[in-house]
Design a protein around this motif. Sequence first.
Motif, PDB file in Angstrom:
ATOM      1  N   ASN A  55     -45.756  20.852 -67.359  1.00  0.00           N
ATOM      2  CA  ASN A  55     -45.719  21.272 -68.749  1.00  0.00           C
ATOM      3  C   ASN A  55     -47.072  21.852 -69.154  1.00  0.00           C
ATOM      4  OD1 ASN A  55     -47.433  19.028 -69.763  1.00  0.00           O
ATOM      5  ND2 ASN A  55     -45.681  17.767 -69.130  1.00  0.00           N
ATOM      6  N   ALA A  56     -47.124  22.382 -70.346  1.00  0.00           N
ATOM      7  CA  ALA A  56     -48.332  23.087 -70.787  1.00  0.00           C
ATOM      8  C   ALA A  56     -49.568  22.189 -70.771  1.00  0.00           C
ATOM      9  CB  ALA A  56     -48.120  23.660 -72.181  1.00  0.00           C
ATOM     10  N   GLU A  57     -49.370  20.898 -70.991  1.00  0.00           N
ATOM     11  CA  GLU A  57     -50.506  19.960 -71.001  1.00  0.00           C
ATOM     12  C   GLU A  57     -51.113  19.767 -69.611  1.00  0.00           C
ATOM     13  OE1 GLU A  57     -48.672  20.126 -74.503  1.00  0.00           O
ATOM     14  OE2 GLU A  57     -47.583  19.323 -72.762  1.00  0.00           O
ATOM     15  N   ASP A  58     -50.434  20.236 -68.592  1.00  0.00           N
ATOM     16  CA  ASP A  58     -50.974  20.149 -67.234  1.00  0.00           C
ATOM     17  C   ASP A  58     -51.884  21.325 -66.904  1.00  0.00           C
ATOM     18  OD1 ASP A  58     -47.744  18.976 -66.314  1.00  0.00           O
ATOM     19  OD2 ASP A  58     -49.553  17.748 -66.532  1.00  0.00           O
ATOM     20  N   THR A  59     -51.960  22.302 -67.788  1.00  0.00           N
ATOM     21  CA  THR A  59     -52.824  23.455 -67.565  1.00  0.00           C
ATOM     22  C   THR A  59     -54.286  23.020 -67.532  1.00  0.00           C
ATOM     23  OG1 THR A  59     -51.297  25.006 -68.605  1.00  0.00           O
ATOM     24  CG2 THR A  59     -53.619  25.642 -68.536  1.00  0.00           C
ATOM     25  N   ALA A  60     -54.951  23.348 -66.443  1.00  0.00           N
ATOM     26  CA  ALA A  60     -56.336  22.916 -66.258  1.00  0.00           C
ATOM     27  C   ALA A  60     -56.864  23.489 -64.946  1.00  0.00           C
ATOM     28  CB  ALA A  60     -56.434  21.388 -66.228  1.00  0.00           C
TER      29      ALA A  60
END
Length: 120
Positions: A86-91
Amino acid sequence: QVQLVESGGGLVQPGGSLRLSCPASGSIYMIYTMGWYRQAPGKQRELVATIISGSRTNYAESVKGRFTISRDNAKNTMYLQMNSLNAEDTAVYYCNADLRTSGLTRDTNWGQGIQVTVSS
């Protein structure tokens, strides 16, 4: 000298999967704990998962049930299978190894990092 080089990152849609790899090379006598960390823009670097030589694993609560860390001791390589992204995994994802060099020096090494972007 020891090198860790991450690969397998990139752009993926929400709900998709990626598999990161991190081979360790160089003057290595033994690798103890290996781990994946990540740093999102404007945030501190955080632990994602760790694995010790005996295959005992530890995960951040945010990735439990979605990510799987593993290692191939014969190849000095660690993996991170990431599902249901999900977008919160972007890193930027970094690999880390706590090891002893062939000169028997205890050391902690980091990879250069690889971008993972989850977006539609």
